[in-house]
Write a protein that holds these residues in place. Structure first.
Motif, PDB file in Angstrom:
ATOM      1  N   THR A  73       0.750  -1.098  -0.216  1.00 25.77           N
ATOM      2  CA  THR A  73      -0.064  -0.061  -0.082  1.00 25.77           C
ATOM      3  C   THR A  73       0.687   1.249  -0.096  1.00 25.77           C
ATOM      4  O   THR A  73       2.069   1.002   0.525  1.00 25.77           O
ATOM      5  CB  THR A  73      -0.847  -0.029   1.235  1.00 25.77           C
ATOM      6  OG1 THR A  73      -0.161  -0.083   2.285  1.00 25.77           O
ATOM      7  CG2 THR A  73      -1.977  -0.851   1.066  1.00 25.77           C
ATOM      8  N   GLY A  90      -3.212   3.206  -0.545  1.00 30.29           N
ATOM      9  CA  GLY A  90      -3.424   2.817  -2.131  1.00 30.29           C
ATOM     10  C   GLY A  90      -2.853   1.301  -2.557  1.00 30.29           C
ATOM     11  O   GLY A  90      -1.599   1.427  -2.174  1.00 30.29           O
ATOM     12  N   THR A  92      -1.336  -1.514  -4.440  1.00 29.39           N
ATOM     13  CA  THR A  92      -0.642  -1.521  -5.682  1.00 29.39           C
ATOM     14  C   THR A  92       0.398  -2.707  -5.657  1.00 29.39           C
ATOM     15  O   THR A  92       0.551  -3.645  -4.665  1.00 29.39           O
ATOM     16  CB  THR A  92       0.526  -0.311  -5.915  1.00 29.39           C
ATOM     17  OG1 THR A  92       0.959  -0.181  -6.961  1.00 29.39           O
ATOM     18  CG2 THR A  92       1.415  -0.213  -4.763  1.00 29.39           C
ATOM     19  N   LEU A 195      -5.880  12.593  -5.974  1.00 27.65           N
ATOM     20  CA  LEU A 195      -4.745  12.236  -5.077  1.00 27.65           C
ATOM     21  C   LEU A 195      -3.725  13.252  -5.168  1.00 27.65           C
ATOM     22  O   LEU A 195      -3.199  13.922  -5.979  1.00 27.65           O
ATOM     23  CB  LEU A 195      -3.972  10.787  -5.647  1.00 27.65           C
ATOM     24  CG  LEU A 195      -4.748   9.515  -5.881  1.00 27.65           C
ATOM     25  CD1 LEU A 195      -4.051   8.586  -6.340  1.00 27.65           C
ATOM     26  CD2 LEU A 195      -5.803   9.518  -4.754  1.00 27.65           C
ATOM     27  N   LEU A 307     -10.315   4.174 -10.361  1.00 25.10           N
ATOM     28  CA  LEU A 307      -9.966   3.714  -9.058  1.00 25.10           C
ATOM     29  C   LEU A 307     -11.305   2.849  -8.409  1.00 25.10           C
ATOM     30  O   LEU A 307     -12.557   3.226  -8.666  1.00 25.10           O
ATOM     31  CB  LEU A 307      -9.582   4.753  -8.090  1.00 25.10           C
ATOM     32  CG  LEU A 307      -8.361   5.621  -8.494  1.00 25.10           C
ATOM     33  CD1 LEU A 307      -8.076   6.608  -7.284  1.00 25.10           C
ATOM     34  CD2 LEU A 307      -7.296   4.480  -8.454  1.00 25.10           C
TER      35      LEU A 307
END
Length: 421
Positions: A73, A90, A92, A195, A307
Motif C-alpha cells: 500500500t 493505495g 498496488t 490524489l 479507481l
C-alpha cells in the motif's frame, strides 16, 4: 526485496493487466507490458528507492522461506466531497506466483494491509483493478471512471469566447517539473477523487525521445500576472501507417481555471500537420465537449473504471466528507467479513458542516441494507444509487430511501483522478 519483486508479474516480464484497450493509453494498440524480466540492477534500484519511501508499505507471503506473493500500500491523501482530504491506502503491485494461487494468500495479504491501514488512521483503501473480477471479493468497487477520446482536427472548431489575457509557452522538461506540482495542487484542492502527489511524482519528465514516439512536449499557460495556471504534456508519435499518422496524443492536461483550460486545448486541437487528437485517461465529463461548435465531434473510443474504493472504517470515512444537502439515513451493513466492525446499523446525519455517523439503538429500523462495495462506490459521489439498488446491492426498507441516498451522496462534477499508482 529482490525476492519480493520477483513475485510480481511486471518484474518477470509477464502480463500485469487485462488484455484490453486501456483507457489511459494513447496508442492505437493495447497497452504494452514490460516484456523482459527486470535485471538485478533494476531490482537493486527499486529496492533502494522503496526502502527510503516512508509512504510505501510492502507485504509478502512466504512458504517454506520462499516469497510466493507480494503486495503493498502507498499512503496518499485523496480529495473528498467538500474539498477536504482523507488519508487513503493505495493498494498496488500485487501478485501471487502461479504455483501458489487459489490458496487464500491474497486474502491474507489484503487482511493484513487493511489492518495496517486502520492502524495508520487510513479509513479508506483504493486500487486500480488489473482484472475486473478479482477485487470485488475483498469489498472493492468502482468509484471513478476514465475515458480515451478522439477528435478530428477538421471538426475541432471552438465556440467564440473572450480574449485570453494570459499567455502560452512551450517549455522544456526542467520548467515542466516546476510547473506540474503547482498546477496539480490547485486542481487537487477542488477535484473530488484526486490524489495528493507524492514527492518525485514528475521527476521522470524528460526532453529525450522515446523511440518512434518522439519526445514529450510541454505547453504552459500563465495568467496575466505571469503565474502558471495550466500545463499539458503531449507528443507527436511517428507511425508507418496512414491511419495513425498525424496523431497528437495529449498525455496529461490540467488547469486551475476555465480560461487556462480553453487556451491549452485551443492550441492542441489545431496543431499544424496533424489530423487527429487523442486524449487518454480523461474524465467522462470533459468540459471541452461543451466548448466545441460540434459537441458530437469528440468521440469516446475507450472507457474503463479507474479507481476502486473500499471503506475500512465506515463512520470515520463518512464523517470526513461533506454533503450538499442536509438529511439523515439509517442503513445496515451486513457481510463485511474483513472489517467486521462495519457490520452494524448506522445513523448518518448531515447538516451543513456538521456530520455524524453513529451506531443506532437496537429498536431503530434501518432505511436500507447496503453492501460495503456499494457504499464504497457511492462514497465519492460519482455512481448511481438507483443502478446499485437495481442490481441488488442495496435493499430499501421504505419508499423514497434510494432517492434520498442518491441526493445526499451525489457530487457534480463527477470524481476523477489524473494518475495511477
Amino acid at each position: 526485496m529482490a525476492a519480493y519483486y520477483r513475485a510480481l508479474p511486471f518484474a518477470n516480464g509477464l502480463p500485469s493487466w487485462e488484455p484490453a484497450d486501456a483507457a489511459w493509453h494513447g496508442g492505437p494498440e493495447p497497452w504494452p507490458p514490460q516484456r523482459t524480466p527486470a535485471t538485478a540492477e533494476q531490482l537493486d534500484d527499486w529496492a533502494e528507492a522503496d526502502v527510503k519511501d516512508e509512504s510505501f508499505h510492502p507485504i509478502a507471503t512466504f512458504v517454506d522461506g520462499t516469497c510466493v506473493g507480494a503486495s503493498a500500500t502507498i499512503s496518499f491523501e485523496v480529495t473528498v466531497p467538500g474539498g477536504g482530504t482523507v488519508s487513503m491506502a493505495g493498494v498496488t503491485a500485487t501478485g501471487v506466483i502461479v504455483t501458489h494461487r487459489r490458496r487464500g494468500y491474497l486474502r491474507q495479504m489484503m487482511q493484513a494491509m487493511f489492518e495496517s491501514a486502520l492502524a495508520r488512521g487510513e479509513p479508506l483503501a483504493m486500487l486500480s483493478a488489473s482484472e475486473g473480477s478479482i477485487y470485488g471479493r475483498y469489498g472493492f468497487s468502482p468509484s471513478t471512471y476514465r475515458v480515451r477520446w478522439e477528435l478530428a482536427r477538421h471538426e475541432a472548431a471552438l465556440l467564440p469566447a473572450e480574449t485570453d489575457p494570459g499567455s502560452l509557452e512551450l517549455v522544456g522538461a526542467t520548467q515542466a517539473k516546476q510547473a506540474w506540482p503547482v498546477v496539480h495542487a490547485g486542481v487537487c484542492a477542488s477535484r473530488v477523487g484526486e490524489l495528493t502527489a507524492l514527492p518525485g511524482r514528475w521527476d521522470g519528465l524528460s526532453d529525450k525521445a522515446d523511440g518512434t514516439n518522439g519526445p514529450l512536449r510541454y505547453l504552459v499557460h500563465r495568467d496575466q500576472r505571469g503565474d502558471v495556471d495550466g500545463i499539458a504534456n503531449f507528443r507527436l508519435p511517428w507511425s508507418s501507417t496512414v491511419d495513425n499518422a498525424g496523431t497528437l496524443v495529449v498525455e496529461a492536461l490540467e488547469a486551475t481555471n476555465p480560461i487556462a483550460y480553453r487556451a491549452l486545448w485551443s492550441v492542441l486541437i489545431d496543431f499544424d500537420l496533424t489530423k487527429t487528437i487523442v486524449a487518454p485517461g480523461r474524465p467522462r465529463d470533459e468540459p471541452l465537449r461543451w466548448m466545441l461548435t460540434n459537441p458530437r465531434a469528440m468521440r469516446i473510443t475507450r472507457q474503463s473504471d479507474n479507481l476502486w474504493a473500499r471503506l475500512l472504517d465506515v463512520p470515520l470515512a463518512l464523517t470526513q466528507r461533506s454533503y450538499d444537502i442536509s438529511g439523515e439515513l439509517k442503513f445496515t451493513i451486513d457481510g463485511d467479513r474483513m472489517c467486521p466492525a462495519n457490520n452494524r446499523t448506522w445513523h448518518l446525519r448531515a447538516d451543513g458542516a456538521s456530520v455524524t455517523c453513529v451506531p443506532t439503538n437496537q429498536d431503530q429500523v434501518a432505511d436500507m441494507t447496503i453492501t460495503i462495495p456499494a457504499l464504497s462506490s457511492l462514497y465519492f459521489g460519482g455512481m448511481s444509487a438507483h443502478d446499485l439498488a437495481y442490481a441488488g446491492h442495496i435493499t430499501p426498507h421504505r419508499d423514497g430511501a434510494i432517492g434520498q441516498l442518491a441526493r445526499l451522496f451525489r457530487t457534480d462534477p463527477e470524481p476523477h483522478n489524473s494518475f495511477g499508482f
